[in-house]
Design an enzyme around this catalytic site. Sequence first.
Site, short mmCIF file in Angstrom:
data_model
loop_
_atom_site.label_atom_id
_atom_site.label_comp_id
_atom_site.label_asym_id
_atom_site.label_seq_id
_atom_site.Cartn_x
_atom_site.Cartn_y
_atom_site.Cartn_z
CG HIS A 58 -1.70 -1.24 1.43
ND1 HIS A 58 -2.95 -1.48 0.92
CD2 HIS A 58 -1.36 -2.38 2.10
CE1 HIS A 58 -3.36 -2.68 1.27
NE2 HIS A 58 -2.40 -3.26 1.98
CE LYS A 83 11.38 19.02 -11.01
NZ LYS A 83 10.19 19.41 -11.76
#
Length: 450
Positions: A153, A280
Site C-alpha cells: 500500500h 530540477k
Amino acid sequence: MWKGRFSQDTSSLVQQFGESISYDWRLYPHDIAGSIAHARAQLKAGLLTEEEFSSIEKGLLEIEADIREGRFEFKTSLEDIHMNIESELTKRIGSTGGKLHTARSRNDQVATDTRLYCRTQIDEISTAIHGLQKTLVAKAEQYAASVMPGYTHLQRGQPVTVGHHLLAYVEMLQRDKGRLSDCRRRLNVSPLGSGALAGSTINLDREAIAVELGFDAVTRNSMDAIADRDYIAELLFVISMSGVHLSRLSEDLILWCSSEFGFVALSDAHTTGSSLMPQKKNPDVCELTRGKTGRLVGNLMNLLVAMKGLPLTYNRDLQEDKPPLFDSVDTILLVLAVNSEMIAAMKMREDRCLAAASDPMLLATDLADALVKSGIPFRTAHELVGKAVAESVKSGLPLDSLDLTAIDSAYTDTMKSVFSLETALAARTNPGAPSVANVKREIESWKACL
Ligand code: ARG
C-alpha cells in the site's frame, strides 16, 4: 495485378487509403525468403526450369540488396511489399517473374511474412530482456546487503534489501522470456500453400518449404491459416506484459528518486532538466517508459478489436495488424535498451535506504513472531504488539524504547533483541525470503542461468 476484370484504374484516394507499403516494406527480407522457398518448390514440382528458378532467385536477391542499400523505389500504386517486389522482379527478369505467384496468394504470403517477422523479433526482444536481466543482477549484487523498506500500500512494511527488490524484476522478465518462447513455438508453423483460403489445385511440397524457412511444421487448415492472427495478438500481449513490468519498475524508480524517498540517484545522462526550474532533475526515461506502456496495451486492444468481428477468412481489416505490431516491437526494444543503460548507471543511496528501514515499526511483525515463539497464539500476539504500537504512537517514543513488560506480562526483556535489522534479515531464511545469504545465493544462480 488484377487488371483483367477491371476497366477503371483505382482511384488515387483509394490507393492512398489502402496502401501498406509505407510500413510493410520492412517485411522485405521475409517476403524474399518466402518467395525463394516457394520458387524452389515450384522447381521441384516441374513448374519452373532450372534457369527460370535461378533467374527468379537471382532477381529476388538483387532486389533484396537494393532495398537494404536504400536503392529501391517503393510505389504506393503497388499497394504493398508483396506486389512491389513481384512487379519489380517481372520488370527485371521478364515474364518468368509472372510464374512466381503460381499456387500462392498474398493471403498466405502475408501470413508467412508476418510469422517470420515475429519470429525474428521475438529472438531480438528475448536477447534484449536477457541483457536487462544481467544489468539488474549486477545492480542487485552491488546492493545485495543494502537494507531498505519493503512496501505494501506504499506504506513501509518490513525490511528487505535492494538486491531482493531488484531481483523481483529479474523474475518478471524471466517469465516474459518464457512467454516469448511459448509464443515462438506456437507461431512457428508454415501457412504457405494455404493459398487465398482453400489451398491450390497445384500441389507444392509444403513440408519442404517449411523446412527451408525454419518452420517446425505446416498449418493443418487452410482457412484457419489465412484468418489466424493469434500469434500477433499473443506477441502484443507478451510485449504489453513486459512493458507493464518495466512500467512498475519505472514507478518504483520515480518514487525512489523523489526528494521524499531519496533512495536512488539516476545519472545526468539519463535524466533531464527543466527549462524553467534550474534545480530540477527529472526521471523522464522512467516516465516515458510508463507512458509508452499505455501504447503497448493500446496496440494489443487495437488488434483484438480489429479481429473480433471478422468472418473467415481474409478480410482487408487484417492489413491493420501491422502498424500496432511494428510499433510495439520498436517501442519495447527501445524501452529495454534505454532502461538497461539507465539502470547500469544508477546509484542507490544506501544511507537513505537504511535510514528509512531503521524505523523500529518495520519490525513489529518480528516482535509478534517472538511472542509466538514463546507459545502465544499469533492473533493474541498481533493484538499485544498492536497495543505497543498504539502506545508508541501516543507517547511519541520509538517502539524499541518502550517498556514492553509494562504493557503486558507476555513480553520478556529479551524480546527487544528483535529490533535489529541485521537479525531480522538474517532470520528470513525460507526459500524466496530476503536474508542476505538467500539474496546472494539467488544472485549466483541468476549469474549461472544468464
Ligand atoms: N497488404 C495485405 C495485408 O497486409 C496483403 C494481403 C492482401 N490480400 C488481399 N486479398 N487483398 O493484409
